[in-house]
Write an enzyme that holds these catalytic residues in place. Structure first.
Site, mmCIF file in Angstrom:
data_model
loop_
_atom_site.group_PDB
_atom_site.id
_atom_site.type_symbol
_atom_site.label_atom_id
_atom_site.label_comp_id
_atom_site.label_asym_id
_atom_site.label_seq_id
_atom_site.Cartn_x
_atom_site.Cartn_y
_atom_site.Cartn_z
ATOM 1 N N LYS A 1 5.608 9.626 8.561
ATOM 2 C CA LYS A 1 4.268 9.593 7.965
ATOM 3 C C LYS A 1 4.363 8.836 6.656
ATOM 4 C CE LYS A 1 -0.044 10.708 7.749
ATOM 5 N NZ LYS A 1 -0.281 9.243 7.622
ATOM 6 N N GLN B 1 9.058 8.807 0.281
ATOM 7 C CA GLN B 1 8.116 9.532 1.137
ATOM 8 C C GLN B 1 8.782 10.739 1.812
ATOM 9 O OE1 GLN B 1 4.929 7.554 1.400
ATOM 10 N NE2 GLN B 1 4.088 9.570 1.795
ATOM 11 N N LYS C 1 8.634 13.528 -0.787
ATOM 12 C CA LYS C 1 7.232 13.834 -1.080
ATOM 13 C C LYS C 1 6.634 14.644 0.069
ATOM 14 C CE LYS C 1 4.705 10.275 -2.133
ATOM 15 N NZ LYS C 1 3.740 9.142 -2.176
ATOM 16 N N LYS D 1 7.286 4.221 5.956
ATOM 17 C CA LYS D 1 6.382 3.339 5.197
ATOM 18 C C LYS D 1 6.374 1.985 5.874
ATOM 19 C CE LYS D 1 3.935 3.360 1.370
ATOM 20 N NZ LYS D 1 3.294 4.514 0.693
ATOM 21 N N GLY E 1 -3.177 4.421 4.568
ATOM 22 C CA GLY E 1 -3.393 3.391 3.551
ATOM 23 C C GLY E 1 -2.369 3.417 2.434
ATOM 24 N N ASP E 2 -2.364 2.376 1.679
ATOM 25 C CA ASP E 2 -1.597 2.252 0.432
ATOM 26 C C ASP E 2 -2.218 1.059 -0.302
ATOM 27 O OD1 ASP E 2 1.027 3.380 -0.904
ATOM 28 O OD2 ASP E 2 1.197 1.223 -1.130
ATOM 29 N N THR F 1 -5.707 11.713 -3.267
ATOM 30 C CA THR F 1 -4.551 11.427 -4.124
ATOM 31 C C THR F 1 -4.918 11.618 -5.595
ATOM 32 O OG1 THR F 1 -3.899 9.792 -2.475
ATOM 33 C CG2 THR F 1 -2.684 9.798 -4.547
ATOM 34 N N ASN G 1 -7.891 3.013 -5.281
ATOM 35 C CA ASN G 1 -8.215 4.315 -4.709
ATOM 36 C C ASN G 1 -7.701 5.470 -5.566
ATOM 37 O OD1 ASN G 1 -6.896 6.590 -2.713
ATOM 38 N ND2 ASN G 1 -9.002 6.071 -2.201
ATOM 39 N N SER H 1 -3.654 13.700 4.467
ATOM 40 C CA SER H 1 -3.442 12.988 5.728
ATOM 41 C C SER H 1 -2.922 13.947 6.798
ATOM 42 C CB SER H 1 -2.421 11.862 5.540
ATOM 43 O OG SER H 1 -3.022 10.719 4.988
HETATM 44 P P1 NDP Z 1 -5.287 0.071 -4.317
HETATM 45 O O1 NDP Z 1 -4.965 -1.166 -3.608
HETATM 46 O O2 NDP Z 1 -6.536 0.806 -4.002
HETATM 47 O O3 NDP Z 1 -5.281 -0.172 -5.896
HETATM 48 C C1 NDP Z 1 -4.154 -0.665 -6.544
HETATM 49 C C2 NDP Z 1 -4.499 -0.902 -8.003
HETATM 50 O O4 NDP Z 1 -3.318 -1.241 -8.712
HETATM 51 C C3 NDP Z 1 -5.453 -2.063 -8.198
HETATM 52 O O5 NDP Z 1 -6.209 -1.823 -9.352
HETATM 53 C C4 NDP Z 1 -4.515 -3.231 -8.387
HETATM 54 O O6 NDP Z 1 -5.089 -4.311 -9.083
HETATM 55 C C5 NDP Z 1 -3.398 -2.598 -9.158
HETATM 56 N N1 NDP Z 1 -2.141 -3.281 -8.833
HETATM 57 C C6 NDP Z 1 -1.547 -3.359 -7.619
HETATM 58 N N2 NDP Z 1 -0.432 -4.082 -7.675
HETATM 59 C C7 NDP Z 1 -0.310 -4.449 -8.944
HETATM 60 C C8 NDP Z 1 0.661 -5.210 -9.608
HETATM 61 N N3 NDP Z 1 1.721 -5.731 -8.983
HETATM 62 N N4 NDP Z 1 0.485 -5.378 -10.935
HETATM 63 C C9 NDP Z 1 -0.593 -4.850 -11.578
HETATM 64 N N5 NDP Z 1 -1.547 -4.137 -10.981
HETATM 65 C C10 NDP Z 1 -1.393 -3.926 -9.677
HETATM 66 O O7 NDP Z 1 -4.026 1.017 -4.111
HETATM 67 P P2 NDP Z 1 -3.897 2.598 -4.311
HETATM 68 O O8 NDP Z 1 -4.767 3.044 -5.420
HETATM 69 O O9 NDP Z 1 -4.029 3.214 -2.982
HETATM 70 O O10 NDP Z 1 -2.359 2.719 -4.728
HETATM 71 C C11 NDP Z 1 -1.933 2.721 -6.092
HETATM 72 C C12 NDP Z 1 -0.559 3.356 -6.179
HETATM 73 O O11 NDP Z 1 -0.609 4.701 -5.700
HETATM 74 C C13 NDP Z 1 0.537 2.682 -5.354
HETATM 75 O O12 NDP Z 1 1.769 2.835 -6.036
HETATM 76 C C14 NDP Z 1 0.568 3.515 -4.081
HETATM 77 O O13 NDP Z 1 1.812 3.426 -3.433
HETATM 78 C C15 NDP Z 1 0.337 4.892 -4.665
HETATM 79 N N6 NDP Z 1 -0.153 5.925 -3.760
HETATM 80 C C16 NDP Z 1 -1.291 5.728 -3.015
HETATM 81 C C17 NDP Z 1 -1.754 6.741 -2.213
HETATM 82 C C18 NDP Z 1 -3.010 6.615 -1.434
HETATM 83 O O14 NDP Z 1 -3.389 7.593 -0.801
HETATM 84 N N7 NDP Z 1 -3.714 5.497 -1.468
HETATM 85 C C19 NDP Z 1 -1.020 8.013 -2.074
HETATM 86 C C20 NDP Z 1 0.112 8.134 -2.959
HETATM 87 C C21 NDP Z 1 0.516 7.112 -3.741
HETATM 88 P P3 NDP Z 1 -5.647 -5.556 -8.240
HETATM 89 O O15 NDP Z 1 -6.824 -5.038 -7.486
HETATM 90 O O16 NDP Z 1 -5.987 -6.581 -9.261
HETATM 91 O O17 NDP Z 1 -4.522 -5.990 -7.358
HETATM 92 O O1 2IT Z 2 2.377 6.835 -0.894
HETATM 93 C C1 2IT Z 2 1.714 7.610 -0.184
HETATM 94 O O2 2IT Z 2 1.965 8.827 -0.124
HETATM 95 C C2 2IT Z 2 0.588 7.059 0.584
HETATM 96 N N1 2IT Z 2 0.304 5.873 0.466
HETATM 97 C C3 2IT Z 2 -0.202 7.947 1.510
HETATM 98 C C4 2IT Z 2 0.501 8.092 2.819
HETATM 99 C C5 2IT Z 2 -0.270 8.825 3.890
HETATM 100 O O3 2IT Z 2 0.273 8.895 5.004
HETATM 101 O O4 2IT Z 2 -1.368 9.326 3.649
#
Ligand code: NDP
Ligand code: 2IT
Length: 444
Positions: free
Chosen positions: A90, A111, A114, A126, A165-166, A209, A240, A376
């Site tokens: 997952k 992961q 976590k 992943k 998603g991620d 999240t 997100n 999830s």
């Molecule tokens: P999104 O794509 O929704 O948003 C990512 C954000 O981070 C955007 O604002 C983006 O800016 C910025 N960003 C991404 N890459 C870079 C970079 N290299 N340098 C600077 N800014 C950056 O992703 P999420 O919000 O889903 O994910 C954010 C983090 O949280 C990641 O580390 C992800 O692995 C983690 N995560 C996500 C989960 C989920 O459920 N979605 C769960 C647990 C962890 P821009 O739009 O300009 O690229």
């Molecule tokens: O980093 C993470 O935990 C995620 N992007 C969510 C993974 C999931 O299966 O919901």
């Protein structure tokens, strides 16, 4: 040489050019030393750490698609199925030009622990691609997602591997991928999470999240006789995780004054306007430069800078290694109380140590952002029983899970004499369950 050190150097040697993977392995193995050292000869004999640090399977594939000009584009797709000791693989799918095998391996490795911390039966995996969704039309996104899933569908399934998603993968991408999976495999099943609500998605997964991050921070603060109410918060990211972290922080009575994207950052001294942020990022898919149109008194700056703003709570919610030593020094100088990672591994090793050495409560991503994957897993449960739970029901379970994680990592840290070191607590607590399952299942 100790078994842990032997494996850390072996991983570095055998996986060249994967610095993020080395970093993640170093951090986990360093923390679980006390557990390993208690039984070092047995674990060495069982090659436990070799098995833990080698993915069960890693898949790399070509993703050809046609852009709007009729040109053929080729990206690389990945799925790393790291560890299935406690459940089906997952973990999310990251779509970002920086994606390579080392990044996916670091994320898949994190992961494992976590997912274990959520208390739910999910293993670690992943995937993703170096595809850049920025500036692409909906048709191009669909073309990419269909091609990606055409290959990926051979390796996943509701009981084997359930992606989500991620970065760069949200509801739109999951929808296109789900449609293609169903068409190719001919089954309507919970093979992806983060689905739309009309086809098996769970209420509160979008928020999970970010909300979960605030639930664990709130529990930590309350356990240390603080209150979140009235606190100032700095957040990085505007995706997100960041959006729903900001929303929940405000609901709990805190003031969030920053957010950022990959080109710049916003300082809004009156508190970020979440409705405006959602419109800019979720609806228009635009840059943060637009924010000033909604809030004339805010400031927009190019580059990075959110960690320089004085705050009680700092929530990095963008990407790995975005909070370095100079940022940590600024946060400490400004008397930050808590740093909790909404993103995966956003804090460098040096910055983490500096924060901890200076008495800052630091909650690592594998605990702090586990609310996403936990929800999830709740989506998987709903799909299995073919029911949908209410928002309140899912949110209540999420809150309970996050509070449970806080106490679990706090107890593990105390048990091993590392009170308030939540890095050690999270790694040990996450590892213990995986260890038990791996031991029980023999040499596989
Ligand atoms: P999104 O794509 O929704 O948003 C990512 C954000 O981070 C955007 O604002 C983006 O800016 C910025 N960003 C991404 N890459 C870079 C970079 N290299 N340098 C600077 N800014 C950056 O992703 P999420 O919000 O889903 O994910 C954010 C983090 O949280 C990641 O580390 C992800 O692995 C983690 N995560 C996500 C989960 C989920 O459920 N979605 C769960 C647990 C962890 P821009 O739009 O300009 O690229
Ligand atoms: O980093 C993470 O935990 C995620 N992007 C969510 C993974 C999931 O299966 O919901």
């Amino acid at each position: 040489m100790s078994y842990v050190d032997e494996i850390i150097s072996q991983v570095t040697e055998k996986n060249p050019a994967e610095p993020e993977f080395h970093q993640a392995v170093r951090e986990v193995l360093d923390s679980i030393r006390p557990v390993i050292e208690k039984n070092e000869e047995k674990f060495r004999k069982d090659a436990l750490l070799e098995r833990l640090t080698n993915p069960e399977r890693q898949i790399k594939f070509r993703v050809p698609w046609v852009d709007d000009n009729g040109n053929v584009q080729v990206n690389t797709g990945y799925r790393v199925q790291f560890n299935s000791a406690i459940g089906p693989y997952k973990g999310g799918l990251r779509l970002h030009p920086s994606v390579n095998l080392g990044i996916i391996k670091f994320l898949g490795f994190e992961q494992i622990f976590k997912n274990s911390l959520t208390g739910l039966p999910i293993g670690g995996g992943k995937g993703g691609s170096d595809f850049d969704p920025k500036g692409k039309s909906d048709r191009e996104i669909m073309a990419f997602c269909q091609s990606f899933m055409t290959e990926l569908c051979k390796y996943i399934g509701a009981d084997t591997d359930v992606p989500a998603g991620d970065i760069g993968t949200g509801a739109r991408e999951i929808g296109f991928m789900f449609g293609q999976y169903k068409r190719l495999r001919g089954v309507f099943e919970g093979v992806l999470t983060g689905k739309g609500l009309s086809f098996g998605g769970s209420l509160a997964r979008t928020e999970a999240t970010g909300y979960g991050l605030l639930y664990i921070v709130d529990e930590l603060l309350r356990s240390h006789t603080y209150s979140i109410e009235g606190k100032t918060v700095v957040v990085s990211g505007a995706g997100n995780v960041a959006i729903y972290a900001i929303e929940k922080a405000q609901q709990l009575g805190a003031k969030v004054v920053t957010c950022s994207d990959s080109t710049g950052w916003v300082y809004d001294p009156e508190g970020i306007d979440v409705a405006a942020l959602k419109e800019i990022k979720e609806v228009k898919r635009a840059r943060l430069t637009e924010y000033k149109n909604y809030r004339p008194n805010s400031e927009y700056h190019e580059g990075r800078g959110v960690w320089q703003i004085k705050a009680d709570i700092a929530l990095p919610c963008a990407t790995q290694n975005e909070l370095g030593i100079e940022d940590a020094k600024a946060l400490v100088a400004n008397k930050v109380i808590v740093v909790a990672e909404g993103a995966n591994m956003p804090t460098t090793e040096e910055a983490t140590k500096y924060l901890q050495d200076n008495g800052v409560f630091f909650i690592p991503g594998k605990a702090a952002n586990a609310g996403g994957v936990a929800t999830s897993a709740l989506e998987m449960s709903q799909n299995s029983e073919r029911l949908s739970w209410s928002f309140e029901e899912v949110d209540k379970q999420l809150k309970g899970i996050m509070e449970g994680i806080y106490h679990n990592i706090d107890d593990a840290a105390k048990r091993y004499g590392y009170e308030d070191n939540f890095v050690v607590g999270a790694n040990i607590a996450g590892f213990e369950k995986v260890l038990d399952a791996m031991n029980a299942q023999g040499i596989v």
